[in-house]
Write a protein that holds these residues in place. Structure first.
Motif, mmCIF file in Angstrom:
data_model
loop_
_atom_site.group_PDB
_atom_site.id
_atom_site.type_symbol
_atom_site.label_atom_id
_atom_site.label_comp_id
_atom_site.label_asym_id
_atom_site.label_seq_id
_atom_site.Cartn_x
_atom_site.Cartn_y
_atom_site.Cartn_z
ATOM 1 N N VAL A 178 54.995 4.470 -54.596
ATOM 2 C CA VAL A 178 55.671 5.842 -54.146
ATOM 3 C C VAL A 178 54.700 6.872 -54.843
ATOM 4 C CG1 VAL A 178 57.613 7.429 -54.501
ATOM 5 C CG2 VAL A 178 58.154 5.040 -53.870
ATOM 6 N N GLN A 179 54.317 6.496 -55.952
ATOM 7 C CA GLN A 179 53.494 7.464 -56.814
ATOM 8 C C GLN A 179 52.048 7.675 -56.236
ATOM 9 O OE1 GLN A 179 53.937 5.997 -60.629
ATOM 10 N NE2 GLN A 179 56.145 6.706 -60.926
ATOM 11 N N ARG A 180 51.610 6.657 -55.640
ATOM 12 C CA ARG A 180 50.283 6.683 -55.211
ATOM 13 C C ARG A 180 50.089 7.098 -53.521
ATOM 14 N NH1 ARG A 180 48.149 1.018 -58.100
ATOM 15 N NH2 ARG A 180 48.318 2.058 -60.214
ATOM 16 N N VAL A 181 51.138 6.679 -52.801
ATOM 17 C CA VAL A 181 51.099 6.951 -51.261
ATOM 18 C C VAL A 181 51.754 8.382 -51.342
ATOM 19 C CG1 VAL A 181 52.036 6.385 -49.002
ATOM 20 C CG2 VAL A 181 51.151 4.575 -50.773
ATOM 21 N N GLU A 182 52.730 8.763 -51.787
ATOM 22 C CA GLU A 182 53.049 10.126 -51.655
ATOM 23 C C GLU A 182 53.167 10.906 -53.170
ATOM 24 O OE1 GLU A 182 56.020 9.493 -47.803
ATOM 25 O OE2 GLU A 182 57.164 10.088 -49.687
ATOM 26 N N ALA A 183 51.771 10.845 -53.754
ATOM 27 C CA ALA A 183 51.796 11.405 -54.880
ATOM 28 C C ALA A 183 52.489 12.908 -55.330
ATOM 29 C CB ALA A 183 50.370 11.210 -55.525
ATOM 30 N N ASP A 184 52.008 13.732 -54.043
ATOM 31 C CA ASP A 184 52.175 15.148 -54.247
ATOM 32 C C ASP A 184 53.754 15.220 -54.266
ATOM 33 O OD1 ASP A 184 52.419 14.115 -51.485
ATOM 34 O OD2 ASP A 184 51.920 16.072 -50.490
ATOM 35 N N MET A 197 47.506 4.521 -68.213
ATOM 36 C CA MET A 197 46.572 4.471 -67.304
ATOM 37 C C MET A 197 46.528 5.577 -66.167
ATOM 38 S SD MET A 197 46.739 0.356 -66.691
ATOM 39 C CE MET A 197 48.395 0.421 -66.114
ATOM 40 N N ILE A 198 45.389 6.154 -65.974
ATOM 41 C CA ILE A 198 45.124 7.280 -65.220
ATOM 42 C C ILE A 198 43.976 7.150 -64.284
ATOM 43 C CG2 ILE A 198 45.060 9.844 -64.989
ATOM 44 C CD1 ILE A 198 46.273 10.174 -67.532
ATOM 45 N N ASP A 199 44.026 7.153 -63.101
ATOM 46 C CA ASP A 199 42.937 7.017 -62.299
ATOM 47 C C ASP A 199 41.831 8.145 -62.383
ATOM 48 O OD1 ASP A 199 43.718 4.601 -60.960
ATOM 49 O OD2 ASP A 199 44.460 5.836 -59.181
ATOM 50 N N ALA A 200 40.533 7.975 -62.381
ATOM 51 C CA ALA A 200 39.546 8.824 -62.691
ATOM 52 C C ALA A 200 39.567 10.100 -61.633
ATOM 53 C CB ALA A 200 38.151 8.437 -62.425
ATOM 54 N N ALA A 223 46.565 14.747 -56.995
ATOM 55 C CA ALA A 223 47.815 14.848 -57.538
ATOM 56 C C ALA A 223 48.029 13.255 -57.927
ATOM 57 C CB ALA A 223 49.017 15.175 -56.744
ATOM 58 N N GLY A 224 48.573 12.946 -58.891
ATOM 59 C CA GLY A 224 48.977 11.418 -59.312
ATOM 60 C C GLY A 224 49.519 11.218 -60.620
ATOM 61 N N PHE A 225 49.852 10.067 -61.121
ATOM 62 C CA PHE A 225 50.606 9.996 -62.235
ATOM 63 C C PHE A 225 49.829 9.273 -63.392
ATOM 64 C CE2 PHE A 225 53.564 10.820 -59.186
ATOM 65 C CZ PHE A 225 54.642 11.240 -59.711
ATOM 66 N N ALA A 226 50.217 9.333 -64.590
ATOM 67 C CA ALA A 226 49.649 8.395 -65.651
ATOM 68 C C ALA A 226 50.914 7.450 -66.000
ATOM 69 C CB ALA A 226 49.602 9.289 -66.971
ATOM 70 N N ALA A 283 56.244 6.054 -65.706
ATOM 71 C CA ALA A 283 55.103 6.855 -65.236
ATOM 72 C C ALA A 283 55.522 8.166 -65.242
ATOM 73 C CB ALA A 283 54.498 6.351 -64.009
ATOM 74 N N VAL A 284 54.498 9.428 -65.536
ATOM 75 C CA VAL A 284 54.724 10.621 -65.394
ATOM 76 C C VAL A 284 53.612 11.503 -64.743
ATOM 77 C CG1 VAL A 284 56.261 10.783 -67.599
ATOM 78 C CG2 VAL A 284 53.777 11.221 -67.861
ATOM 79 N N PRO A 285 53.610 12.621 -64.157
ATOM 80 C CA PRO A 285 52.749 13.249 -63.738
ATOM 81 C C PRO A 285 51.512 13.399 -64.628
ATOM 82 C CG PRO A 285 54.799 14.275 -62.823
ATOM 83 C CD PRO A 285 55.115 13.156 -64.017
ATOM 84 N N ALA A 286 50.301 13.226 -64.212
ATOM 85 C CA ALA A 286 49.110 13.353 -64.958
ATOM 86 C C ALA A 286 49.145 14.677 -65.872
ATOM 87 C CB ALA A 286 47.795 13.164 -64.578
#
Length: 390
Positions: free
Chosen positions: A146-152, A240-243, A251-254, A262-265
């Motif tokens: 969910v956090q990666r496919v619909e990160a926004d 872990m946070i993508d570069a 948009a993405g999560f840590a 996980a929380v918003p980066a």
């Protein structure tokens, strides 16, 4: 002619599959009954009578199955969502490849997704993962999906939910009560880590309190002393946070390395910006997974390397084990001194699996360290062996 007397888990696997198929048949029958009743009552007049008869559907199903109306409603909702929107998952459920617990978690994830293409993608990918992983691992995978496919949209929901943070005190019986805090996950993780550390520090020989009691007393001390308001949180927290997310490009999560939260980066970036927190930035070699170029000659790895290894792996490296790495032993894949004390030969194992390895029940394969998916651990049940791909 010799015959093997080694026990087999084949029957257990068959039973698990039959149970899942029985769950599917039960839910399919419940859905069919509901749909038939909805069709029958469509022409019932007056509307009030129609509403009353439809409201009794779950009651009738509950009487036939021994479930409460609430349980029936929950099962119908989850099963209906998956049958209608995730046909691959429903077919796998009917074949006994996944059980209802996993189906319910997948249904909850579908309810979170807002875009039809996201649901289609989930249906295409999730069965392969769900079949070979534990329920806890699947829930972590679904949250990451969910956090990666619909990160926004996920960030928007997290920001909205953060507005509801609060603390509540509830007084109960026997002179006790509950302190409830609804807080962002990274702040809770820091509090949890600091409590665990402080409760185990400098414990007197005559201190008969349990660890849980010491943690409770420590929290009271922090909350009731005036200096607590300005005290710093002393804890190691790994995320872990993508570069591209770290750079702010998308948009993405840590995500915590143990997969629990996980929380918003941006929330993490805000903490870094305060200047009161020290951070490790760990770059892992994409080929060898080595974390440090320096080799250590002793048997025991230094604290810096231990922290890095726990950040890298997150949890025990035995397949399916979700014990956080911070509660694990650091184990040599190839025993020391033949095996060097360096990141590509080390990994966390919980005490239980470490003990099993020490007695020859578990054995590291030659698979790459630090990555749970390709890791292979061989479990020997004399005189035969079974391999699990974790």
């Amino acid at each position: 002619m010799a015959t093997s007397t080694a026990p087999s888990t084949t029957r257990l696997g068959d039973v698990v599959r039959w149970r899942a198929m029985a769950e599917w048949n039960e839910l399919e029958a419940m859905l069919d009954y509901r749909d038939a009743e909805m069709a029958r009552t469509a022409s019932v007049e007056p509307p009030m009578r129609r509403q009353i008869e439809r409201s009794a559907i779950c009651l009738s199903i509950g009487e036939a199955t021994g479930l409460s109306e609430g349980q029936v409603q929950g099962r119908l909702s989850a099963a209906g969502t998956v049958r209608e929107q995730a046909p691959s998952v429903w077919d796998a459920f009917g074949d006994g490849l996944v059980d209802f617990t996993r189906v319910r978690d997948i249904a909850a994830t579908i309810d979170q997704l807002k875009r039809a293409e996201s649901v289609t993608r989930l249906d295409r990918l999730v069965v392969t993962y769900a079949v070979d992983h534990t329920g806890a691992e699947l829930r972590a995978w679904l949250r990451r999906f969910v956090q990666r496919v619909e990160a926004d949209l996920a960030v928007e929901r997290a920001e909205d939910e953060r507005r509801h943070r609060h603390v509540a005190v509830r007084h109960g019986a026997d002179s006790m009560g509950t302190l409830y805090a609804y807080l962002p996950s990274h702040e809770l993780a820091a509090i949890e880590a600091r409590l665990r550390k402080e409760a185990r520090r400098n414990v007197a020989d005559d201190d008969e309190r349990t660890v849980a009691q010491r943690e409770a007393d420590q929290l009271v001390a922090w909350c009731t002393h005036s200096e607590a308001a300005t005290s710093a949180v002393d804890a190691n927290i790994a995320v872990m946070i993508d570069a591209d997310v770290l750079a702010g490009a998308v948009a993405g999560f840590a995500e915590s390395t143990d997969g629990r939260w996980a929380v918003p980066a941006g929330w993490i970036a805000a903490v870094v910006g305060t200047g009161s927190t020290f951070w490790h930035r760990i770059v892992t070699d994409p080929v060898t997974d080595d974390l440090l170029s320096h080799e250590y000659l002793g048997r025991f790895s230094p604290d810096t390397l231990n922290v890095a290894l726990r950040f890298r792996d997150g949890v025990c490296q035995s397949p399916g084990c979700m014990v956080p790495a911070e509660r694990c032993d650091i184990d040599h894949r190839e025993p020391w001194p033949e095996g060097r004390t360096r990141a590509d030969n080390l990994g966390p194992l919980c005490r239980r699996h470490h003990t099993m390895k020490g007695h020859g029940v578990l054995k590291w394969s030659t698979g790459p360290p630090g990555r749970r998916d390709p890791l292979v651990i061989e479990i020997y049940l004399s005189p035969t062996s079974i391999e699990f791909d974790g």
